[in-house]
Design a protein around this motif. Sequence first.
Motif, PDB file in Angstrom:
ATOM      1  N   THR A  55      36.080  -3.377   8.640  1.00 47.26           N
ATOM      2  CA  THR A  55      37.051  -4.152   9.416  1.00 47.26           C
ATOM      3  C   THR A  55      38.459  -3.595   9.320  1.00 47.26           C
ATOM      4  O   THR A  55      39.156  -3.444  10.327  1.00 47.26           O
ATOM      5  CB  THR A  55      37.034  -5.615   8.951  1.00 47.26           C
ATOM      6  N   THR A  56      38.920  -3.291   8.117  1.00 48.02           N
ATOM      7  CA  THR A  56      40.287  -2.793   7.956  1.00 48.02           C
ATOM      8  C   THR A  56      40.481  -1.486   8.693  1.00 48.02           C
ATOM      9  O   THR A  56      41.494  -1.270   9.371  1.00 48.02           O
ATOM     10  CB  THR A  56      40.609  -2.619   6.468  1.00 48.02           C
ATOM     11  N   GLY A 103      47.028 -12.636  28.839  1.00 49.21           N
ATOM     12  CA  GLY A 103      46.675 -11.228  28.779  1.00 49.21           C
ATOM     13  C   GLY A 103      46.695 -10.611  27.402  1.00 49.21           C
ATOM     14  O   GLY A 103      46.893  -9.396  27.275  1.00 49.21           O
ATOM     15  N   PHE A 104      46.467 -11.403  26.350  1.00 49.11           N
ATOM     16  CA  PHE A 104      46.379 -10.790  25.022  1.00 49.11           C
ATOM     17  C   PHE A 104      44.921 -10.713  24.560  1.00 49.11           C
ATOM     18  O   PHE A 104      44.037 -11.372  25.125  1.00 49.11           O
ATOM     19  CB  PHE A 104      47.261 -11.514  23.998  1.00 49.11           C
ATOM     20  N   LEU A 105      44.669  -9.907  23.554  1.00 53.64           N
ATOM     21  CA  LEU A 105      43.341  -9.742  22.977  1.00 53.64           C
ATOM     22  C   LEU A 105      43.148 -10.676  21.798  1.00 53.64           C
ATOM     23  O   LEU A 105      44.110 -11.006  21.088  1.00 53.64           O
ATOM     24  CB  LEU A 105      43.129  -8.298  22.506  1.00 53.64           C
ATOM     25  N   VAL A 106      41.914 -11.074  21.557  1.00 57.70           N
ATOM     26  CA  VAL A 106      41.547 -11.824  20.363  1.00 57.70           C
ATOM     27  C   VAL A 106      40.712 -10.893  19.486  1.00 57.70           C
ATOM     28  O   VAL A 106      39.662 -10.402  19.912  1.00 57.70           O
ATOM     29  CB  VAL A 106      40.744 -13.089  20.705  1.00 57.70           C
ATOM     30  N   LEU A 107      41.193 -10.630  18.280  1.00 55.89           N
ATOM     31  CA  LEU A 107      40.484  -9.771  17.329  1.00 55.89           C
ATOM     32  C   LEU A 107      39.695 -10.670  16.392  1.00 55.89           C
ATOM     33  O   LEU A 107      40.258 -11.309  15.498  1.00 55.89           O
ATOM     34  CB  LEU A 107      41.480  -8.904  16.556  1.00 55.89           C
ATOM     35  N   GLU A 108      38.398 -10.760  16.623  1.00 55.52           N
ATOM     36  CA  GLU A 108      37.523 -11.694  15.914  1.00 55.52           C
ATOM     37  C   GLU A 108      36.881 -11.005  14.707  1.00 55.52           C
ATOM     38  O   GLU A 108      36.021 -10.141  14.863  1.00 55.52           O
ATOM     39  CB  GLU A 108      36.434 -12.196  16.853  1.00 55.52           C
ATOM     40  N   ASP A 109      37.300 -11.397  13.506  1.00 56.69           N
ATOM     41  CA  ASP A 109      36.746 -10.839  12.268  1.00 56.69           C
ATOM     42  C   ASP A 109      35.595 -11.739  11.809  1.00 56.69           C
ATOM     43  O   ASP A 109      35.812 -12.831  11.308  1.00 56.69           O
ATOM     44  CB  ASP A 109      37.836 -10.763  11.197  1.00 56.69           C
ATOM     45  N   ASP A 110      34.380 -11.251  11.964  1.00 49.97           N
ATOM     46  CA  ASP A 110      33.181 -12.017  11.597  1.00 49.97           C
ATOM     47  C   ASP A 110      32.614 -11.466  10.279  1.00 49.97           C
ATOM     48  O   ASP A 110      31.470 -11.053  10.199  1.00 49.97           O
ATOM     49  CB  ASP A 110      32.145 -11.901  12.715  1.00 49.97           C
ATOM     50  N   TYR A 111      33.465 -11.477   9.237  1.00 45.51           N
ATOM     51  CA  TYR A 111      33.160 -10.747   8.005  1.00 45.51           C
ATOM     52  C   TYR A 111      31.916 -11.257   7.286  1.00 45.51           C
ATOM     53  O   TYR A 111      31.237 -10.488   6.596  1.00 45.51           O
ATOM     54  CB  TYR A 111      34.372 -10.771   7.066  1.00 45.51           C
ATOM     55  N   ASP A 112      31.593 -12.536   7.393  1.00 49.61           N
ATOM     56  CA  ASP A 112      30.377 -13.039   6.733  1.00 49.61           C
ATOM     57  C   ASP A 112      29.686 -14.106   7.584  1.00 49.61           C
ATOM     58  O   ASP A 112      29.097 -15.052   7.065  1.00 49.61           O
ATOM     59  CB  ASP A 112      30.687 -13.578   5.324  1.00 49.61           C
ATOM     60  N   GLY A 113      29.749 -13.929   8.888  1.00 50.02           N
ATOM     61  CA  GLY A 113      29.200 -14.927   9.796  1.00 50.02           C
ATOM     62  C   GLY A 113      27.708 -15.141   9.661  1.00 50.02           C
ATOM     63  O   GLY A 113      27.185 -16.180  10.094  1.00 50.02           O
ATOM     64  N   GLU A 114      26.988 -14.183   9.073  1.00 52.28           N
ATOM     65  CA  GLU A 114      25.544 -14.344   8.880  1.00 52.28           C
ATOM     66  C   GLU A 114      25.223 -15.360   7.794  1.00 52.28           C
ATOM     67  O   GLU A 114      24.088 -15.844   7.712  1.00 52.28           O
ATOM     68  CB  GLU A 114      24.918 -13.001   8.493  1.00 52.28           C
ATOM     69  N   LEU A 115      26.208 -15.676   6.950  1.00 51.70           N
ATOM     70  CA  LEU A 115      25.954 -16.509   5.771  1.00 51.70           C
ATOM     71  C   LEU A 115      26.316 -17.960   6.049  1.00 51.70           C
ATOM     72  O   LEU A 115      27.362 -18.473   5.634  1.00 51.70           O
ATOM     73  CB  LEU A 115      26.749 -15.968   4.570  1.00 51.70           C
ATOM     74  N   GLY A 158      32.667  -6.574  12.771  1.00 51.80           N
ATOM     75  CA  GLY A 158      31.719  -6.961  11.735  1.00 51.80           C
ATOM     76  C   GLY A 158      31.608  -5.887  10.684  1.00 51.80           C
ATOM     77  O   GLY A 158      32.090  -4.756  10.855  1.00 51.80           O
ATOM     78  N   THR A 159      30.953  -6.215   9.577  1.00 48.08           N
ATOM     79  CA  THR A 159      30.849  -5.288   8.461  1.00 48.08           C
ATOM     80  C   THR A 159      29.580  -5.543   7.662  1.00 48.08           C
ATOM     81  O   THR A 159      29.064  -6.665   7.643  1.00 48.08           O
ATOM     82  CB  THR A 159      32.072  -5.420   7.531  1.00 48.08           C
ATOM     83  N   THR A 160      29.093  -4.501   7.003  1.00 53.58           N
ATOM     84  CA  THR A 160      27.956  -4.647   6.088  1.00 53.58           C
ATOM     85  C   THR A 160      28.408  -4.886   4.656  1.00 53.58           C
ATOM     86  O   THR A 160      27.579  -5.040   3.766  1.00 53.58           O
ATOM     87  CB  THR A 160      27.067  -3.391   6.115  1.00 53.58           C
ATOM     88  N   TRP A 183      31.179  -2.375  12.484  1.00 51.76           N
ATOM     89  CA  TRP A 183      30.984  -2.219  13.923  1.00 51.76           C
ATOM     90  C   TRP A 183      32.059  -2.949  14.709  1.00 51.76           C
ATOM     91  O   TRP A 183      32.745  -3.837  14.188  1.00 51.76           O
ATOM     92  CB  TRP A 183      29.608  -2.715  14.346  1.00 51.76           C
ATOM     93  N   MET A 184      32.186  -2.535  15.953  1.00 47.35           N
ATOM     94  CA  MET A 184      33.118  -3.137  16.892  1.00 47.35           C
ATOM     95  C   MET A 184      32.420  -3.277  18.240  1.00 47.35           C
ATOM     96  O   MET A 184      31.746  -2.352  18.687  1.00 47.35           O
ATOM     97  CB  MET A 184      34.366  -2.260  17.040  1.00 47.35           C
TER      98      MET A 184
END
Length: 457
Positions: free
Chosen positions: A176-177, A267-279, A301-303, A315-316
Amino acid sequence: MPLLDTVLPVTLDRAAGVPLAVQLADALRVAATTGHLRSGDRLPSTRALAKRLGVSRTVTAAAYEQLHAEGWIAGRHGSGTYVTTTPSQGGTDPTVQSVESGEDDELLELIPGMPWAEGIDRAAWRRAWRAAADTPPSQYTHRAGIAGYRAAIAEHLLRHRGLRADTASVLATAGTTSALAELAASVFRAGEVVAVEDPGYQRAVEALRAAGVRVVCVPVDADGIRVEDIPRQAKAVYCSPAHQYPLGSTMSAPRRVALVERARTEGFLVLEDDYDGELRYDVAPLPLLAALAPDVVVHLGTTSKILTPTLGAGWMVAPSPVFSAVLGHRERTGTRPSPAGQRVVGELARNGDLGRHIRRVRRELAERRRMLTATLRAAEVPVLGDDAGAHLLVPLASAEEERERLQRALERGVRLDGLARHFAGPATTHGVAVGYAGCSRQALTGALGTLVEVLAG
């Protein structure tokens, strides 16, 4: 080399007006800066150093905690505490290096952000690495990521997060970083405003600032980031809607709709950090913002939380213009995420080991959370945070109380985390975050009494 076998200029003056712990931290910091200590040198335990210096272990533990927070030292599970810096060529300014961190030989790390790496099936782990190593060397540079990895992530997102993303829309990242740094370098211009949750993930904040982006803090409440407080000039909003870090709440459905509507209108972006959404352990999580508004949401997302940071794989999924901008940046700079971790994740997914591991993680961490919350609530300790993730929050009344609880835990051999360091601006709420994934079940069970003693009012 252990510190006990090295002659270092560590002198503590009890008559000075400076606390002994501060003196010790200063001395070790200077030793690392001047080269008396080198990156990789092993430090003695807090108990051994206290005996050598003739001080209480409280002094050495506090000094180590300060240096750990500053990034000068880090623990390695079952091995000890190590220096993580080397002096610069001029010999005055240290360069902080990234090293593996974890438990040291005495402190039990109960902090958020640590995965249950102990639960990875070792046979599956070895099998995935062997299969990855059998892949012939390639003459091609896969800027977007290895095809097998991108396909595995597309399948993972569909099965575990309900997001339909074809392989071609998935961009491999190093986490993510790293992904935020790439976005800042390729999509935003220096001086442009990105709004961030406060409290929130400070490494994300620093990655944006390092690229010259102007960060504006937006407060968070029980429903998530306060959409009405997002500045009008924002080019993007960074948030963690599935499990707000570090408060542990979920962004409400009305708040999600309001955020998406503002993003589309302005017109702005949303940066969605789903760092542990599986849990998630109680009910299915709300749909990803990327599923609601793929035209304005960049999904990250991240592993590192479901597997291990060792792989350096994330991933992005982004709107086409953003995807192309990041890929173009990689082409121009010759950069790309390492393929090794991608190959391992791809093999884990291909054999079904990734899905089995995630189900195992959910069962284990759900049981740990129930045990921890039941123990704390029985002792009348309030607990905040949704039934999800790998940490919970104990609210406190003041910054002084937060510092006192953290210090009390350190004196009993447990490292906890305070909310203060998660604010980019002044801290407005206080509390202690307790992580429950980065240790064994036995160690967590053994620490319950200490946690009650430390956190009970």
